[in-house]
Structure formats: C-alpha cells, structure tokens
Motif scaffolding. Structure first.
Motif, PDB file in Angstrom:
ATOM      1  N   GLY A  41       0.280  20.715  43.062  1.00 20.94           N
ATOM      2  CA  GLY A  41      -0.315  19.962  44.170  1.00 20.94           C
ATOM      3  C   GLY A  41       0.681  19.701  45.292  1.00 20.94           C
ATOM      4  N   ALA A  42       1.905  19.325  44.923  1.00 21.47           N
ATOM      5  CA  ALA A  42       2.933  19.093  45.946  1.00 21.47           C
ATOM      6  C   ALA A  42       3.277  20.392  46.662  1.00 21.47           C
ATOM      7  CB  ALA A  42       4.176  18.474  45.304  1.00 21.47           C
ATOM      8  N   ALA A  43       3.392  21.479  45.909  1.00 25.13           N
ATOM      9  CA  ALA A  43       3.684  22.778  46.530  1.00 25.13           C
ATOM     10  C   ALA A  43       2.565  23.181  47.487  1.00 25.13           C
ATOM     11  CB  ALA A  43       3.891  23.845  45.452  1.00 25.13           C
ATOM     12  N   ASP A  44       1.316  22.999  47.065  1.00 28.15           N
ATOM     13  CA  ASP A  44       0.184  23.306  47.941  1.00 28.15           C
ATOM     14  C   ASP A  44       0.198  22.422  49.181  1.00 28.15           C
ATOM     15  OD1 ASP A  44      -0.783  25.297  46.301  1.00 28.15           O
ATOM     16  OD2 ASP A  44      -2.365  24.060  45.405  1.00 28.15           O
ATOM     17  N   GLY A  45       0.525  21.150  48.994  1.00 26.65           N
ATOM     18  CA  GLY A  45       0.573  20.225  50.124  1.00 26.65           C
ATOM     19  C   GLY A  45       1.619  20.630  51.147  1.00 26.65           C
ATOM     20  N   VAL A  46       2.797  21.001  50.674  1.00 28.20           N
ATOM     21  CA  VAL A  46       3.852  21.454  51.590  1.00 28.20           C
ATOM     22  C   VAL A  46       3.410  22.731  52.293  1.00 28.20           C
ATOM     23  CG1 VAL A  46       6.206  22.371  51.707  1.00 28.20           C
ATOM     24  CG2 VAL A  46       5.720  20.337  50.335  1.00 28.20           C
ATOM     25  N   TYR A  47       2.882  23.670  51.532  1.00 30.20           N
ATOM     26  CA  TYR A  47       2.421  24.944  52.094  1.00 30.20           C
ATOM     27  C   TYR A  47       1.374  24.700  53.181  1.00 30.20           C
ATOM     28  CZ  TYR A  47       0.498  29.677  52.308  1.00 30.20           C
ATOM     29  OH  TYR A  47       0.075  30.902  52.736  1.00 30.20           O
ATOM     30  N   ALA A  83      18.535  19.288  37.430  1.00 29.58           N
ATOM     31  CA  ALA A  83      19.695  19.349  36.537  1.00 29.58           C
ATOM     32  C   ALA A  83      20.974  19.693  37.316  1.00 29.58           C
ATOM     33  CB  ALA A  83      19.466  20.384  35.445  1.00 29.58           C
ATOM     34  N   GLU A  84      20.848  20.480  38.363  1.00 31.71           N
ATOM     35  CA  GLU A  84      22.010  20.891  39.149  1.00 31.71           C
ATOM     36  C   GLU A  84      22.382  19.889  40.245  1.00 31.71           C
ATOM     37  OE1 GLU A  84      20.931  24.767  40.580  1.00 31.71           O
ATOM     38  OE2 GLU A  84      21.319  25.718  38.636  1.00 31.71           O
ATOM     39  N   ASP A  85      21.453  19.037  40.636  1.00 29.85           N
ATOM     40  CA  ASP A  85      21.721  18.059  41.693  1.00 29.85           C
ATOM     41  C   ASP A  85      21.307  16.674  41.216  1.00 29.85           C
ATOM     42  OD1 ASP A  85      22.049  16.508  43.952  1.00 29.85           O
ATOM     43  OD2 ASP A  85      20.824  17.765  45.245  1.00 29.85           O
ATOM     44  N   PRO A  86      22.239  15.920  40.643  1.00 30.01           N
ATOM     45  CA  PRO A  86      21.904  14.600  40.100  1.00 30.01           C
ATOM     46  C   PRO A  86      21.321  13.628  41.127  1.00 30.01           C
ATOM     47  CG  PRO A  86      24.196  15.196  39.606  1.00 30.01           C
ATOM     48  CD  PRO A  86      23.631  16.263  40.479  1.00 30.01           C
ATOM     49  N   ARG A  87      21.612  13.839  42.402  1.00 34.78           N
ATOM     50  CA  ARG A  87      21.056  12.954  43.441  1.00 34.78           C
ATOM     51  C   ARG A  87      19.547  13.122  43.580  1.00 34.78           C
ATOM     52  NH1 ARG A  87      23.766  14.955  48.508  1.00 34.78           N
ATOM     53  NH2 ARG A  87      23.260  16.874  47.433  1.00 34.78           N
ATOM     54  N   ALA A  88      19.031  14.268  43.132  1.00 36.52           N
ATOM     55  CA  ALA A  88      17.610  14.570  43.297  1.00 36.52           C
ATOM     56  C   ALA A  88      16.715  13.559  42.584  1.00 36.52           C
ATOM     57  CB  ALA A  88      17.304  15.984  42.800  1.00 36.52           C
ATOM     58  N   GLY A  89      17.215  12.922  41.565  1.00 34.27           N
ATOM     59  CA  GLY A  89      16.423  11.918  40.867  1.00 34.27           C
ATOM     60  C   GLY A  89      16.028  10.748  41.751  1.00 34.27           C
ATOM     61  N   ASP A  90      16.811  10.500  42.789  1.00 29.86           N
ATOM     62  CA  ASP A  90      16.525   9.397  43.711  1.00 29.86           C
ATOM     63  C   ASP A  90      15.564   9.790  44.827  1.00 29.86           C
ATOM     64  OD1 ASP A  90      18.272   7.758  42.289  1.00 29.86           O
ATOM     65  OD2 ASP A  90      19.979   8.304  43.543  1.00 29.86           O
ATOM     66  N   TYR A  91      15.342  11.086  45.007  1.00 30.13           N
ATOM     67  CA  TYR A  91      14.458  11.553  46.066  1.00 30.13           C
ATOM     68  C   TYR A  91      13.000  11.323  45.698  1.00 30.13           C
ATOM     69  CZ  TYR A  91      18.555  14.432  47.381  1.00 30.13           C
ATOM     70  OH  TYR A  91      19.797  14.885  47.717  1.00 30.13           O
ATOM     71  N   ASN A  92      12.148  11.341  46.698  1.00 28.93           N
ATOM     72  CA  ASN A  92      10.710  11.335  46.466  1.00 28.93           C
ATOM     73  C   ASN A  92      10.363  12.595  45.684  1.00 28.93           C
ATOM     74  OD1 ASN A  92       7.902  12.303  47.355  1.00 28.93           O
ATOM     75  ND2 ASN A  92       7.927  10.157  47.996  1.00 28.93           N
ATOM     76  N   ALA A  93       9.428  12.500  44.745  1.00 25.98           N
ATOM     77  CA  ALA A  93       9.088  13.634  43.888  1.00 25.98           C
ATOM     78  C   ALA A  93       8.613  14.850  44.681  1.00 25.98           C
ATOM     79  CB  ALA A  93       8.032  13.218  42.867  1.00 25.98           C
ATOM     80  N   SER A  94       7.848  14.648  45.732  1.00 21.67           N
ATOM     81  CA  SER A  94       7.386  15.800  46.515  1.00 21.67           C
ATOM     82  C   SER A  94       8.542  16.466  47.256  1.00 21.67           C
ATOM     83  CB  SER A  94       6.271  15.407  47.482  1.00 21.67           C
ATOM     84  OG  SER A  94       6.741  14.466  48.418  1.00 21.67           O
ATOM     85  N   THR A  95       9.550  15.694  47.629  1.00 19.34           N
ATOM     86  CA  THR A  95      10.747  16.259  48.245  1.00 19.34           C
ATOM     87  C   THR A  95      11.498  17.108  47.229  1.00 19.34           C
ATOM     88  OG1 THR A  95      10.936  14.393  49.762  1.00 19.34           O
ATOM     89  CG2 THR A  95      12.935  15.696  49.392  1.00 19.34           C
TER      90      THR A  95
END
Length: 118
Positions: free
Chosen positions: A46-52, A90-102
């Motif tokens: 759903g997030a991928a479709d939304g971005v697209y 797993a490669e970018d630990p900061r990603a956990g703080d981002y919005n899930a759709s980001t």
C-alpha cells in the motif's frame, strides 16, 4: 454525546496512522503468524502504491523522473518488497525512527533504483 465521540474517533485515527514508525513496521514484519505477515505485506504494498501514485500525479512514473524513489521490476513479489525493507532497516539503524512509509520509499529506492537517474 455519541456524535462527539464519533467525531473524536474520526480525528484520532489519522493521527495514529501518521505515528506508525519504521521500528513498528519492522516489528510487525518480523512476526511469524499469518495475520502479521499479511498485514506487513499489505502495508508495504500500500505504501509503495501510494508513493507510485503520488509521483504519477506530479510528473509521471514512466521512466525515471525527478522525485521518483524506485522502479520496480514487472514481476516483483510482495515478499521481495518486504525483504528489501527489512534489509534497509537492518543496514540503517536510524530508519527505525522514520515514518514507516518513508522507510518503504527509501528501502525500495535502495533495492530497486531507477536506471538512468542522475
């Protein structure tokens, strides 16, 4: 009173949806039960479709465009999308703080970059 509660619930739902983080998505996608796995795949798709669709609305998705985050191959599976997101987090630990759709946008962009982008 009931009308006020319904209105308050309607306002609270979008706010809670915005608070879904990359860490929460990762936790959901790490679950092994069928419902969680399906919810994870559904969110990612759903997030991928939304971005697209958003990119399509502002300039098109036929070929690489300014602002296009990813270019999915024609036979990409939902599980491969989830795997790409899990690898990104797993490669970018900061990603956990981002919005899930980001996280979905950035993870798919790393796994499926558009060819010919500047």
């Amino acid at each position: 009173m009931l009308r006020a509660l319904i209105c308050l619930s309607a306002l609270a739902a979008p706010i809670s949806a915005l608070a879904f983080t990359g860490a929460q998505l990762t936790k959901l996608c790490a679950q092994t039960d069928v419902a969680s796995r399906n919810a994870c795949k559904g969110y990612v798709q759903g997030a991928a479709d939304g971005v697209y669709n958003t990119i399509d609305a502002i300039g098109g998705t036929t070929g690489p465009r300014v602002g296009q985050y990813f270019c999915l191959p024609p036979k990409t599976t939902p599980q491969s999308l989830v795997d790409a997101i899990r690898k990104y987090v797993a490669e970018d630990p900061r990603a956990g703080d981002y919005n899930a759709s980001t996280v979905v946008s950035l993870g798919l962009g790393k796994a499926y970059p558009c060819k010919g982008r500047d």
